[in-house]
Design a protein around this motif. Sequence first.
Motif, mmCIF file in Angstrom:
data_model
loop_
_atom_site.group_PDB
_atom_site.id
_atom_site.type_symbol
_atom_site.label_atom_id
_atom_site.label_comp_id
_atom_site.label_asym_id
_atom_site.label_seq_id
_atom_site.Cartn_x
_atom_site.Cartn_y
_atom_site.Cartn_z
ATOM 1 N N LEU A 195 33.966 37.533 28.883
ATOM 2 C CA LEU A 195 33.718 38.238 27.622
ATOM 3 C C LEU A 195 33.169 39.637 27.852
ATOM 4 O O LEU A 195 33.315 40.531 27.030
ATOM 5 N N ASP A 196 32.523 39.831 29.001
ATOM 6 C CA ASP A 196 31.897 41.121 29.297
ATOM 7 C C ASP A 196 32.816 42.035 30.103
ATOM 8 O O ASP A 196 32.385 43.080 30.586
ATOM 9 N N GLY A 197 34.075 41.631 30.279
ATOM 10 C CA GLY A 197 35.003 42.473 31.029
ATOM 11 C C GLY A 197 34.851 42.337 32.533
ATOM 12 O O GLY A 197 35.508 43.024 33.293
ATOM 13 N N GLN A 198 33.969 41.422 32.964
ATOM 14 C CA GLN A 198 33.795 41.177 34.391
ATOM 15 C C GLN A 198 34.570 39.916 34.765
ATOM 16 O O GLN A 198 34.948 39.133 33.897
ATOM 17 N N LYS A 199 34.764 39.717 36.064
ATOM 18 C CA LYS A 199 35.440 38.513 36.514
ATOM 19 C C LYS A 199 34.615 37.295 36.071
ATOM 20 O O LYS A 199 33.396 37.284 36.170
ATOM 21 N N MET A 200 35.324 36.284 35.535
ATOM 22 C CA MET A 200 34.614 35.090 35.052
ATOM 23 C C MET A 200 33.929 34.377 36.196
ATOM 24 O O MET A 200 34.527 34.107 37.222
ATOM 25 N N SER A 201 32.655 34.083 36.029
ATOM 26 C CA SER A 201 31.962 33.264 37.011
ATOM 27 C C SER A 201 30.786 32.575 36.345
ATOM 28 O O SER A 201 30.160 33.133 35.443
ATOM 29 N N LYS A 202 30.520 31.368 36.815
ATOM 30 C CA LYS A 202 29.429 30.594 36.218
ATOM 31 C C LYS A 202 28.099 31.311 36.357
ATOM 32 O O LYS A 202 27.290 31.310 35.441
ATOM 33 N N SER A 203 27.907 31.963 37.518
ATOM 34 C CA SER A 203 26.610 32.608 37.740
ATOM 35 C C SER A 203 26.405 33.775 36.775
ATOM 36 O O SER A 203 25.287 34.075 36.394
#
Length: 785
Positions: free
Chosen positions: A549-557
């Motif tokens: 959602l933030d335009g960054q690569k999806m990651s759990k952390s």
Amino acid sequence: MAPQKYDFRKIEKKWQNVWKKTEIYKTPDKARGKENLYTSVEFPYPSGNLHTGHWYAFSVPDIYARFKRMCGFNVLFPIGFDSFGLPAENAAIKRGINPRKWTYGNINFMRKQLCSMGASFDWSREVITSDPEYYKWTQWLFLQFFKKGLAYQAETAVNWCPTDKTVLANEQVVDNCCERCGSEIERRRMKQWLIKITDYAERLINDLEKLNWPEEIKEAQKNWIGRSEGAVIEFKIQNSKFKILAFTTRPDTIFGATYMVLAPENSLVKNLESRILNLEEVKRYVEKAGRKTELQRQEEAKDKTGVELKGVKAINPATKEEIPVWVADYVLGSVGTGAIMAVPAHDERDRQFAEKFNLPIVDKPLVGRDEIVKKVGGEKKTQYRLRDWVVSRQRYWGCPIPIVHCSKCGAVPVAEWDLPVKLPPIKDYKPTGDGRSPLAKAEKWVKTKCPKCKSSAERETDTLDTFVDSSWYYLAYLAKNKSRFQIPDSRFKTWMPMDLYSGGVEHTTMHLLYSRFFYKAMHDLGLIPKEVGNEPYAKRLNRGLILGLDGQKMSKSRGNVADPDQYVHELGADSVRMYLAFIGPYNEVGAYPWDPHGILGVHRFLQRVWKLIQNAKIKNQNDNSKLKNNNLERLLHKTIKKVGEDIENFKFNTAISALMILLNEFEKSHELGIKNYEVFLKLLAPFAPHMTEELWQETRNKKQETSIHLESWPKYNPKLIKEDTFTLVIQINGKTRDTVEAPADTTEEEVKKISLGREKVIKHIGFQEPRKIIYIPKRLINIVI
RNA sequence: GCCCGGGUGGCGGAAUGGUAUACGCAAAGGACUUAAAAUCCUUGGCUCCUAACGGGGCUUGUGGGUUCGACUCCCACCUCGGGCACCA
């Protein structure tokens, strides 16, 4: 009566069950009157559960598979699991579970999730690489390679990951770090199994040409293989039987070669020991260089170091002059011949070195490449950057290497009838870190008899890199009987090469390169009929990336993960699929952020489609298909054309936008009949398979005698697409000043007359005589004054 | 350093020589509603002139060029992403 509510949860479950029961996506090897089409996506790793990336990878190409099926192709769209390997093993260790238990538990869960996509997979052909019936054939293939000398054991410098406690292939090292865990790589010398991919370097480059692949993928593979053409030139050493072989891409600069440099690893340094006057100093330097890591060498690139081999001189075969010989670590042992002729006048690195050590820099004129090579007794040579593929892994969860080590006979292949060499269940499967696989601890398993001389011997305890498993799985889909690899020639001929293979960019120089090599090698071994060719994938597509959602690569952390299951629950699988298809073109390597509002827009569209059936005329089964409204009729046929073409080109986003435009018009119309409504449903079917199936049955009075997905794709009538008017754009000096609707058959003369008579035109040009008038039929007129 | 691929509204994107911003999101205004949600309708880049109706100018990373006309073709540059790199 149409149901009032779009109950996607109920509908999706219902149809997934029906499709499973009726096996409508089960693909025969031959279907009467149909051409075969094979399309597949890189199979998933059973990591635990499906994320958005999986949805993007599988549910969007499913649109293409469904479309092609409706177009009359016998479409194979298979699925399986790449189930051996490090990540599963690491996850299992972390949780204290056996890797087998962990992996198969995940597979069962992910199968259900994959079904929730509503993708048209043929599950009857499922492939699981950790099944003994599968890896039996991985082992069999390895042995065929071994017998042909394509798999061999050698002591080499390898990339060792201290965290995963195993060696890695060059392709799995990124910026000197482990591609999986990010730890810095250590260089070790170990005896390993390698596969001779370098034998195929030239063909792996040359054969790219005939492939219908995006240029950027081809270029990346070319760069990785790294062909450089040059020559190996012999430099005699003064008063010695030894000579230096130097590889150069610029033999034409030989007159400027004022000194030689050997890599510290070059065996000549040892061979010349008796003649080196400053031996102690040289030895110290070589030893120090050996301790440096690749990274250190790179970091020190600007500040060159080296030691002259005093007492040793080489002869430049072009000038016949005596030149000094140095050892320096800016020359790498693994590149070329591990020795260079240094031309400081032409090479930046040689110049830096020469300046630092006061070596002569001569700017001699260049000479012709080919003559000079001949003249000095050199030999043209092509050099590749590609290294052989190290396939040994010192880990438990992998395919056992089917080799027995015998003290008398050496490395002996396991007999074919003894395959598969099953991975034994062991208690302690954690990596040891001492360079030996945990399998070494399975003493009973390790102890065996030599297949050749029957004396006691030991099994190979390393396992194969997972990329070996995945190098041939696309063929396993064709072997219907899971326990046999033997695929009849006829089946190869009808399915291979794969028509379209889609997957991630990260596999460009890994899986994609390995599997091309495998296929070629199998081809050469006669395992694949000649007519089929030696390339496995006719067309390749690299999909983009879905960001958080933030335009960054999806990651759990990062906490920016969009959970597909949650959206499936809230909005339905059809909405999730369609949103991912709508987000951007699928055939470009882009990165698209997941937008929770965006998916709502697509969901709204589906809600409106649901309501469309309430349009009174649709229920009239006696309608004739002709729309009274010519404009609407035209739009319908234009949309059939556009949606088909766009799907063909993987522009699912614009196909959906065309469907949206059509729906907008349909909603306004009160004369929409059942036939046209059904055409619309068919166009939507590949995108929203569940909803369209439900609505299809609705219009067919719930008889369920057919599935919309087995219907044929609508045809458009080219005559009906033709417009009877057009919008004439009137420009003055290239600037749009007016527009006017005109009948399609308006002549050029009439257009000019109309244009010059327009009020706005008169206002702009007054009574000036136009210098020039350009008319583009049915489009635009430009009046130049 | 070499080799690929990009740069268009507030956002995802559309248009590959002919009305730039389709479609969707977000936004603003309105209808319905006790209210909210949902739904429906309307508006739509920036800017200037006008009370308004209207009208002018500018705009596809930057600067040039070709063309009647350029997001699109050519040249140079800036910038982002990717591949290779002390590779001889």
